[in-house]
Design a protein around this motif. Structure first.
Motif, PDB file in Angstrom:
ATOM      1  N   ASP A   1      51.924  33.265  21.191  1.00  0.00           N
ATOM      2  CA  ASP A   1      52.700  34.172  21.729  1.00  0.00           C
ATOM      3  C   ASP A   1      52.212  35.429  22.657  1.00  0.00           C
ATOM      4  N   ASN A   2      51.040  35.308  22.668  1.00  0.00           N
ATOM      5  CA  ASN A   2      50.131  36.438  23.487  1.00  0.00           C
ATOM      6  C   ASN A   2      49.492  35.788  24.700  1.00  0.00           C
ATOM      7  N   CYS A   3      48.896  34.544  24.344  1.00  0.00           N
ATOM      8  CA  CYS A   3      47.828  34.039  25.509  1.00  0.00           C
ATOM      9  C   CYS A   3      48.293  32.797  26.336  1.00  0.00           C
ATOM     10  N   ALA A   4      49.352  31.883  25.655  1.00  0.00           N
ATOM     11  CA  ALA A   4      49.479  30.619  26.153  1.00  0.00           C
ATOM     12  C   ALA A   4      50.072  30.839  27.575  1.00  0.00           C
ATOM     13  N   ALA A   5      50.832  31.831  27.926  1.00  0.00           N
ATOM     14  CA  ALA A   5      51.574  32.050  29.082  1.00  0.00           C
ATOM     15  C   ALA A   5      50.416  31.913  30.226  1.00  0.00           C
ATOM     16  N   CYS A   6      49.139  32.469  30.058  1.00  0.00           N
ATOM     17  CA  CYS A   6      48.476  32.288  31.223  1.00  0.00           C
ATOM     18  C   CYS A   6      47.431  31.269  30.873  1.00  0.00           C
ATOM     19  N   HIS A   7      46.795  30.906  29.654  1.00  0.00           N
ATOM     20  CA  HIS A   7      45.911  29.954  29.421  1.00  0.00           C
ATOM     21  C   HIS A   7      46.237  28.627  28.824  1.00  0.00           C
ATOM     22  N   GLY A   8      47.690  28.547  28.730  1.00  0.00           N
ATOM     23  CA  GLY A   8      48.290  27.137  28.288  1.00  0.00           C
ATOM     24  C   GLY A   8      48.237  27.163  26.824  1.00  0.00           C
TER      25      GLY A   8
ATOM     26  N   PRO B   1      44.847  26.431  37.159  1.00  0.00           N
ATOM     27  CA  PRO B   1      44.173  27.019  38.360  1.00  0.00           C
ATOM     28  C   PRO B   1      44.308  28.645  38.136  1.00  0.00           C
ATOM     29  N   ALA B   2      43.199  29.128  38.336  1.00  0.00           N
ATOM     30  CA  ALA B   2      42.925  30.623  38.245  1.00  0.00           C
ATOM     31  C   ALA B   2      42.891  31.187  36.756  1.00  0.00           C
ATOM     32  N   TYR B   3      43.328  30.259  35.809  1.00  0.00           N
ATOM     33  CA  TYR B   3      43.006  30.770  34.426  1.00  0.00           C
ATOM     34  C   TYR B   3      41.973  29.991  33.873  1.00  0.00           C
ATOM     35  N   PRO B   4      40.794  30.573  33.114  1.00  0.00           N
ATOM     36  CA  PRO B   4      39.816  29.808  32.757  1.00  0.00           C
ATOM     37  C   PRO B   4      40.249  28.889  31.432  1.00  0.00           C
ATOM     38  N   ASN B   5      39.848  27.694  31.312  1.00  0.00           N
ATOM     39  CA  ASN B   5      39.693  26.936  30.049  1.00  0.00           C
ATOM     40  C   ASN B   5      39.122  27.543  28.958  1.00  0.00           C
TER      41      ASN B   5
ATOM     42  N   SER C   1      31.504  26.534  28.294  1.00  0.00           N
ATOM     43  CA  SER C   1      31.280  27.260  29.597  1.00  0.00           C
ATOM     44  C   SER C   1      32.136  28.519  29.470  1.00  0.00           C
ATOM     45  N   TRP C   2      31.309  29.774  29.376  1.00  0.00           N
ATOM     46  CA  TRP C   2      31.973  31.044  29.141  1.00  0.00           C
ATOM     47  C   TRP C   2      31.574  31.886  30.251  1.00  0.00           C
ATOM     48  N   LEU C   3      32.354  32.497  30.929  1.00  0.00           N
ATOM     49  CA  LEU C   3      31.960  33.740  31.757  1.00  0.00           C
ATOM     50  C   LEU C   3      31.212  34.693  31.502  1.00  0.00           C
ATOM     51  N   TRP C   4      31.559  35.170  30.188  1.00  0.00           N
ATOM     52  CA  TRP C   4      31.190  36.526  29.717  1.00  0.00           C
ATOM     53  C   TRP C   4      30.358  35.921  28.258  1.00  0.00           C
ATOM     54  N   GLY C   5      29.977  35.002  28.071  1.00  0.00           N
ATOM     55  CA  GLY C   5      29.014  34.424  26.881  1.00  0.00           C
ATOM     56  C   GLY C   5      30.010  34.063  25.910  1.00  0.00           C
TER      57      GLY C   5
ATOM     58  N   GLY D   1      39.187  43.230  28.128  1.00  0.00           N
ATOM     59  CA  GLY D   1      39.644  42.733  29.209  1.00  0.00           C
ATOM     60  C   GLY D   1      38.874  42.554  30.473  1.00  0.00           C
ATOM     61  N   ILE D   2      39.444  41.942  31.369  1.00  0.00           N
ATOM     62  CA  ILE D   2      38.399  41.354  32.685  1.00  0.00           C
ATOM     63  C   ILE D   2      39.116  42.165  33.716  1.00  0.00           C
ATOM     64  N   ASN D   3      38.510  43.258  34.571  1.00  0.00           N
ATOM     65  CA  ASN D   3      39.101  43.865  35.545  1.00  0.00           C
ATOM     66  C   ASN D   3      40.613  44.475  35.103  1.00  0.00           C
TER      67      ASN D   3
ATOM     68  N   GLY E   1      39.772  37.587  39.182  1.00  0.00           N
ATOM     69  CA  GLY E   1      40.628  37.403  38.162  1.00  0.00           C
ATOM     70  C   GLY E   1      40.803  38.378  37.284  1.00  0.00           C
ATOM     71  N   GLN E   2      42.114  38.456  36.609  1.00  0.00           N
ATOM     72  CA  GLN E   2      42.532  39.545  35.656  1.00  0.00           C
ATOM     73  C   GLN E   2      42.723  39.281  34.536  1.00  0.00           C
ATOM     74  N   MET E   3      42.141  39.630  33.389  1.00  0.00           N
ATOM     75  CA  MET E   3      42.576  39.512  31.946  1.00  0.00           C
ATOM     76  C   MET E   3      42.823  40.773  31.343  1.00  0.00           C
ATOM     77  N   PRO E   4      44.095  40.719  30.851  1.00  0.00           N
ATOM     78  CA  PRO E   4      44.569  42.191  30.165  1.00  0.00           C
ATOM     79  C   PRO E   4      43.557  42.347  28.927  1.00  0.00           C
ATOM     80  N   SER E   5      43.542  43.662  28.615  1.00  0.00           N
ATOM     81  CA  SER E   5      42.904  44.154  27.453  1.00  0.00           C
ATOM     82  C   SER E   5      43.707  44.132  26.350  1.00  0.00           C
ATOM     83  N   TRP E   6      43.330  43.670  25.079  1.00  0.00           N
ATOM     84  CA  TRP E   6      44.279  43.680  24.025  1.00  0.00           C
ATOM     85  C   TRP E   6      44.074  44.484  22.929  1.00  0.00           C
ATOM     86  N   GLU E   7      43.313  45.482  23.292  1.00  0.00           N
ATOM     87  CA  GLU E   7      42.862  46.641  22.187  1.00  0.00           C
ATOM     88  C   GLU E   7      44.106  47.351  21.766  1.00  0.00           C
TER      89      GLU E   7
END
Ligand code: HEC
Ligand code: HEC
Length: 302
Positions: free
Chosen positions: A121-128, A135-139, A144-148, A161-163, A273-279
């Protein structure tokens, strides 16, 4: 033949009804007892049923029956039971640590089911749908994590979120070295060749006449440019820095693509890249379930 003239059938001994069709006469046989018996039984059953169970509509209400059976209360009771059941495991997921939940197969089953829906419902639109990105959306299924990749890291990334617009957002930016004239065109190409060679060790053995961009000398020059411009974020060994969201450039997990052209484009034009905040959008429980769901996916998909 007149009706009042009663006639007895000589073969069966019954009276006839007096009706006759082309010489065939109808016997006046009594209804079998069993039929009366079962008729009486069904009437009795109906009366008892009406008394015990809800039966007759009376305008806005109905006869409730002595047993007080009500499908609505039955459904309500089942729902209530389910809610109690749910509150037991939601409380456990809310309060227990990540490791404790991960080691409980029953809780993990709930995490997998609820997580699949939440992610869809919330994440698949960008992350599949499979969380493998594009492309432009990390696996999100690799190690391998950008932020740990610790549970707390992932949980926090999802929270802020990111940016994003969140006040505590994770902030990262890959500078546009070419477009912003920090490096001349030729240097961007050289450092791109070097980055490309990190995941393509055989690039150094390719005859430069075939592909001058990956001449070993170019790669060597690129290495120096990298040391001077890139290690502050990507690290001396180019393995990235989770403090800055700078990706590992030595693994095959590319966000924007690992071809020489894609790498060159990343360095020339920069990336952010921009990842929304979900708080504000998902409860803490849901975000915790998603964190566990992603970690679980990573252990399932190598
Ligand atoms: C609008 C698109 C979008 C949506 C929706 C989205 N993401 Fe992201 N997500 C991104 C982008 C883009 C990045 C990478 C940002 C970057 O390049 O720095 C990212 C990064 C991440 C990361 C960090 C990965 C790492 O390597 O550290 C996690 C974890 C994550 N997303 C989880 C989620 C979850 C869980 C959801 C659903 C609640 C979600 N994302 C929804 C776009 C999105
Ligand atoms: C200020 C920190 C910083 C510096 C300096 C920096 N990078 Fe980056 N780089 C990043 C960040 C952050 C990202 C991820 C951007 C994103 O996810 O949107 C990134 C992404 C990349 C990517 C894309 C990776 C992928 O998975 O698609 C490449 C390639 C890259 N950098 C190469 C370089 C090179 C070469 C240099 C030096 C010329 C350099 N970077 C300097 C922070 C930096």
């Amino acid at each position: 033949m007149a009706v009042d003239q009663q006639e007895r059938d000589s073969y069966t001994g019954y009276l006839t009804t007096g009706h006759e069709w082309n010489g065939i006469k109808e016997l006046n046989t009594p209804v079998p007892r069993a039929v009366y018996f079962f008729l009486a039984l069904s009437v009795l059953f109906s009366v008892v049923y009406w008394i015990l169970m809800p039966a007759w509509p009376l305008g806005v209400t109905y006869t409730k029956g002595l047993l007080g059976v009500d499908q609505r209360t039955t459904v309500a009771a089942t729902l209530n039971e389910a809610a109690i059941d749910r509150s037991v495991w939601t409380r456990r997921i809310e309060t227990e640590g990540f490791a404790a939940i991960q080691s409980d197969p029953k809780l993990m089953e709930i995490v997998r089911n609820a997580g699949r829906t939440l992610f869809g419902d919330n994440c698949a639109a960008c992350h599949g749908h499979d969380a493998k990105g594009g492309p432009a959306y990390p696996n999100l299924t690799t190690s391998s994590w950008l932020w740990g990749g610790k549970p707390e890291d992932i949980f926090n990334t999802i929270r802020v979120g990111i940016n994003s617009a969140h006040k505590d957002t994770r902030v990262s930016q890959m500078p546009a070295f070419g477009r912003d004239q920090m490096l001349p065109r030729a240097d961007v190409m050289k450092v791109a060749s070097f980055v490309y060679s990190l995941t393509h060790p055989d690039a150094t053995t390719i005859d430069p006449k075939v592909d001058p961009k990956i001449d070993p000398k170019t790669i060597e020059a690129g290495k120096e440019i990298f040391a001077a411009n890139c290690v502050s974020c990507h690290g001396d060994d180019a393995k990235g820095n989770p403090e800055l969201g700078a990706p590992d450039l030595t693994d095959k997990s590319w966000i924007y693509g690992g071809s020489l052209e894609a790498i060159d484009t990343s360095i020339w034009g920069g990336r952010q890249g921009q990842m929304p905040s979900w708080e504000g959008r998902l409860s803490e429980l849901d975000r915790k379930i998603l964190t566990l769901y992603l970690l679980d996916k990573r252990t399932v998909t190598p």
